[in-house]
Scaffold this motif. Structure first.
Motif, PDB file in Angstrom:
ATOM      1  N   ALA A   1      -5.305   7.093 -10.595  1.00 31.16           N
ATOM      2  CA  ALA A   1      -6.498   6.634  -9.871  1.00 31.16           C
ATOM      3  C   ALA A   1      -6.331   5.183  -9.426  1.00 31.16           C
ATOM      4  O   ALA A   1      -6.680   4.824  -8.300  1.00 31.16           O
ATOM      5  CB  ALA A   1      -7.743   6.789 -10.733  1.00 31.16           C
TER       6      ALA A   1
ATOM      7  N   HIS B   1       1.267   4.278  -3.005  1.00 36.33           N
ATOM      8  CA  HIS B   1       0.940   5.690  -2.785  1.00 36.33           C
ATOM      9  C   HIS B   1       2.191   6.570  -2.812  1.00 36.33           C
ATOM     10  O   HIS B   1       2.172   7.668  -3.368  1.00 36.33           O
ATOM     11  CB  HIS B   1       0.178   5.847  -1.469  1.00 36.33           C
TER      12      HIS B   1
ATOM     13  N   LEU C   1       3.458   7.375  -6.297  1.00 30.05           N
ATOM     14  CA  LEU C   1       2.630   8.391  -6.942  1.00 30.05           C
ATOM     15  C   LEU C   1       2.946   9.780  -6.388  1.00 30.05           C
ATOM     16  O   LEU C   1       3.182  10.734  -7.139  1.00 30.05           O
ATOM     17  CB  LEU C   1       1.145   8.054  -6.744  1.00 30.05           C
ATOM     18  N   MET C   2       2.968   9.889  -5.053  1.00 25.82           N
ATOM     19  CA  MET C   2       3.243  11.199  -4.438  1.00 25.82           C
ATOM     20  C   MET C   2       4.620  11.715  -4.824  1.00 25.82           C
ATOM     21  O   MET C   2       4.799  12.910  -5.044  1.00 25.82           O
ATOM     22  CB  MET C   2       3.175  11.083  -2.909  1.00 25.82           C
TER      23      MET C   2
ATOM     24  N   ILE D   1       2.634   6.486   7.300  1.00 32.31           N
ATOM     25  CA  ILE D   1       2.025   7.690   6.726  1.00 32.31           C
ATOM     26  C   ILE D   1       2.701   8.942   7.292  1.00 32.31           C
ATOM     27  O   ILE D   1       3.024   9.874   6.548  1.00 32.31           O
ATOM     28  CB  ILE D   1       0.499   7.689   6.994  1.00 32.31           C
TER      29      ILE D   1
ATOM     30  N   ILE E   1       8.111  14.298   2.715  1.00 32.02           N
ATOM     31  CA  ILE E   1       7.659  15.327   1.775  1.00 32.02           C
ATOM     32  C   ILE E   1       7.961  16.724   2.315  1.00 32.02           C
ATOM     33  O   ILE E   1       8.445  17.595   1.591  1.00 32.02           O
ATOM     34  CB  ILE E   1       6.142  15.171   1.495  1.00 32.02           C
TER      35      ILE E   1
ATOM     36  N   ASP F   1      -5.314   1.843  -1.414  1.00 29.74           N
ATOM     37  CA  ASP F   1      -6.387   1.837  -0.407  1.00 29.74           C
ATOM     38  C   ASP F   1      -6.869   0.415  -0.138  1.00 29.74           C
ATOM     39  O   ASP F   1      -7.061   0.009   1.014  1.00 29.74           O
ATOM     40  CB  ASP F   1      -7.589   2.660  -0.900  1.00 29.74           C
TER      41      ASP F   1
ATOM     42  N   GLN G   1       6.059   9.373   5.602  1.00 29.11           N
ATOM     43  CA  GLN G   1       5.966   9.918   4.246  1.00 29.11           C
ATOM     44  C   GLN G   1       5.638  11.413   4.306  1.00 29.11           C
ATOM     45  O   GLN G   1       6.187  12.204   3.523  1.00 29.11           O
ATOM     46  CB  GLN G   1       4.901   9.147   3.449  1.00 29.11           C
ATOM     47  N   ALA G   2       4.774  11.808   5.230  1.00 30.51           N
ATOM     48  CA  ALA G   2       4.451  13.234   5.389  1.00 30.51           C
ATOM     49  C   ALA G   2       5.716  14.014   5.756  1.00 30.51           C
ATOM     50  O   ALA G   2       5.965  15.108   5.225  1.00 30.51           O
ATOM     51  CB  ALA G   2       3.376  13.431   6.452  1.00 30.51           C
TER      52      ALA G   2
ATOM     53  N   ILE H   1      -4.014   4.923  -6.445  1.00 32.90           N
ATOM     54  CA  ILE H   1      -4.685   5.308  -5.202  1.00 32.90           C
ATOM     55  C   ILE H   1      -5.623   4.195  -4.740  1.00 32.90           C
ATOM     56  O   ILE H   1      -5.563   3.736  -3.600  1.00 32.90           O
ATOM     57  CB  ILE H   1      -5.471   6.627  -5.396  1.00 32.90           C
ATOM     58  N   LEU H   2      -6.488   3.740  -5.658  1.00 29.91           N
ATOM     59  CA  LEU H   2      -7.495   2.729  -5.328  1.00 29.91           C
ATOM     60  C   LEU H   2      -6.878   1.435  -4.820  1.00 29.91           C
ATOM     61  O   LEU H   2      -7.320   0.881  -3.812  1.00 29.91           O
ATOM     62  CB  LEU H   2      -8.307   2.379  -6.585  1.00 29.91           C
TER      63      LEU H   2
ATOM     64  N   PHE I   1       0.855  -1.196   0.000  1.00 31.28           N
ATOM     65  CA  PHE I   1       0.000   0.000   0.000  1.00 31.28           C
ATOM     66  C   PHE I   1       0.887   1.241   0.000  1.00 31.28           C
ATOM     67  O   PHE I   1       0.676   2.174  -0.788  1.00 31.28           O
ATOM     68  CB  PHE I   1      -0.937  -0.009   1.225  1.00 31.28           C
TER      69      PHE I   1
END
Lengths: 357, 357
Positions: free
Chosen positions: B129, B106, B109-110, B169, B176, B136, B172-173, B132-133, B102
């Motif tokens: 898309a 993501h 992509l980011m 998460i 970035i 998720d 990753q935040a 992302i899908l 997962f």
């Protein structure tokens, strides 16, 4: 002219105060939702607060439009099915809201939607990466919130929430794939709407009961109520998407037609057969190839709406809303619960389905 | 010249067959992983199969490069801590792999990364898309897989996995946000790497034990082992990102420098002070503003790498790898487990950290 079912007898007789019921769900869940979102590491906490409408794009406090808050109301009400206090449903109400908002954040990005509730969407204001990250974080946070209760019931609730989350994702995948197809069957449309709208409303309607210790049969029946209520809601929404009054919906006239959405009235009209249905099929096929679609006049959209109605798509969808509403109430009949709680479930069902044009 | 710690005495003496240990984890978990991915609705099942390397972009079967499979090996091994069969750890191994993937979907992509394991990334082949899908869906599937075990232990394992997911998460935040900053402290870099690499390795190292009924103290100690092992791994990875042999890493020379990555050797060199550190700071600040950065020569990157080494960033990072490796093994000492299992944990730690340049 109402496009929707009459209010149920039960609700009329007992005069349930739906506004108070919605307010209770909102009042009980919002502080916990805010505290949960505050757990996010910066800048995700700020991005999420913007998404929920608690701050504006500049970071100043805002009066959030939290929507109708039907899901929290259902979640806390469902706790009362088992005789538990409504508060028992709060973690479930908040977890369902977190999952709902995870899906909004990701769907808006995938769909390229720039506006939600009259505000710029998160990806538009904070960029695609933040929309992805915060969506991911809200989904994880929903599970965290339930599982830290540490009970067997919380594990069962999380499992049901995870199933609903997967359904949401499946529905969005279907929605995207249908956009690239000429024809979508009524069954496919209903399946997609069941995934996108029914599954989470099903979870909201049962999660409080699960946290209160309800058995699987009870939880399943409450899920059935919520699932069919979601389909009824969506049928009404699809009617409003074409024939809704812009002053009421906050959208453009013929909104779904402008977006070439394959909603229930459209697919039902196309499936109906007969001259109006065939003419509609030809016109929509030509529209799909038209480079001038964006400049179509009001009259052109009105003509398409008239064809959908002539082919029976409008009446079929209104009947479908009534049918799903009825099935939802039938599911309630299989569950034993205090009369007061049952009346409130019925009143919420009426509220969700009976909306103005 | 080795940049990494010497193999532990214990592992050398008992001659654990690490290859067999990795193969066991892979063999036990892959069929369950494939069956889980097959649950996804089309086209997500196909997109996920492409991501895992089971099919190529045209949909033909492919020999997937599944990576080293350290996490599944740890997960099944950790089940044996409690005396359970390695198979007890399988759902945990698969859930951890799902969460790992997962995050890859993501993050790629980011970050706009177009290649992973020498193949085009999912967003590049199937569009944003789908990335992302499917990301998720894999996160939700991980929880589903564990929770459908229906046990108290599964609930506890899911809670720990959710904590690891949130850490991923957060990491990753941070990654970035650090990209847009001139300076990142060593502590911030370690925190970010702990979130991005340590947390999930911590979960992998304990989840089998949790499923086998281990108490929280045991699970926490195994998490400590995995967390510090992750930090040791990442320190070595950061060394390879600058000084690694392209034939071995599969990346360009000076890969992390080309990406202006604020990795451990860089932040340690900048924090060290002294003439080389200051010179490096000036050069990197100028690089950040340079429009010609993409055309820099090998010599220019080599000069930056030399400054990092002169300022002590290379040696500091190598020492950090040794330190984290040591802390990981110390955490193991606090847990009682069969000697054979302990030797295998030690051997896996050595394997993860001792890599060629």
């Amino acid at each position: 002219m109402p496009t929707v079912p009459p209010a149920s007898t039960a609700a009329r007789e007992t005069a349930v105060d739906v506004t108070a019921l919605l307010e209770r769900g909102r009042t009980l869940s919002t502080p916990v939702l805010r505290a949960a979102v505050n757990r996010l590491a910066p800048p995700m906490d700020t991005v999420a607060a913007y998404h929920f409408g608690w701050i504006d794009a500049a970071g100043n406090p805002a009066e959030g439009d939290g929507g109708k808050a039907v899901r929290p109301a259902l979640a806390v009400l469902s706790a009362e099915v088992t005789g538990a206090a409504p508060e028992t449903g709060i973690p479930g109400a908040v977890a369902v809201e977190l999952v709902h908002n995870f899906s909004l954040l990701h769907d808006d990005l995938m769909d390229g939607d720039e506006q939600r509730r009259h505000r710029d969407t998160v990806w538009k204001v904070h960029g695609p990466a933040q929309a992805i990250l915060v969506g991911d974080a809200l989904m994880a946070l929903a599970n965290e919130l339930l599982l830290e209760l540490g009970t067997v019931e919380a594990g069962r609730a999380t499992r049901r929430l995870t199933a609903a989350t997967r359904a949401l994702i499946d529905g969005q995948a279907q929605d995207i794939s249908y956009e690239n197809r000429d024809r979508v069957s009524v069954e496919e449309c209903l399946e997609m709407e069941g995934n996108k709208t029914g599954a989470l409303l099903a979870c909201a309607s049962s999660i409080g009961a699960v946290l209160g210790g309800a058995d699987d049969r009870t939880a399943d029946a409450l899920e059935q109520y919520g699932y069919h209520l979601g389909l009824a809601f969506q049928a009404v929404d699809d009617l409003l998407g074409i024939w809704g009054d812009p002053d009421f919906t906050g959208k453009q006239t013929w909104s779904d037609l402008r977006q070439r959405k394959k909603s229930l009235p459209v697919v039902a009209a196309l499936a109906a057969g007969g001259p109006a249905s065939e003419k509609l099929g030809e016109i929509l096929a030509a529209d799909a190839l038209s480079s001038d679609f964006a400049n179509f006049s009001e009259e052109e959209f009105a003509a398409r709406a008239a064809l959908i109605e002539q082919a029976g798509g409008r009446e079929w969808t209104a009947e479908e809303a009534r049918r799903q509403h009825r099935v939802a109430l039938e599911a309630l009949d299989t569950v034993s619960m205090p009369d007061r709680v049952r009346d409130q479930f019925v009143a919420l069902a009426d509220f969700v389905v009976v909306r103005k044009r």
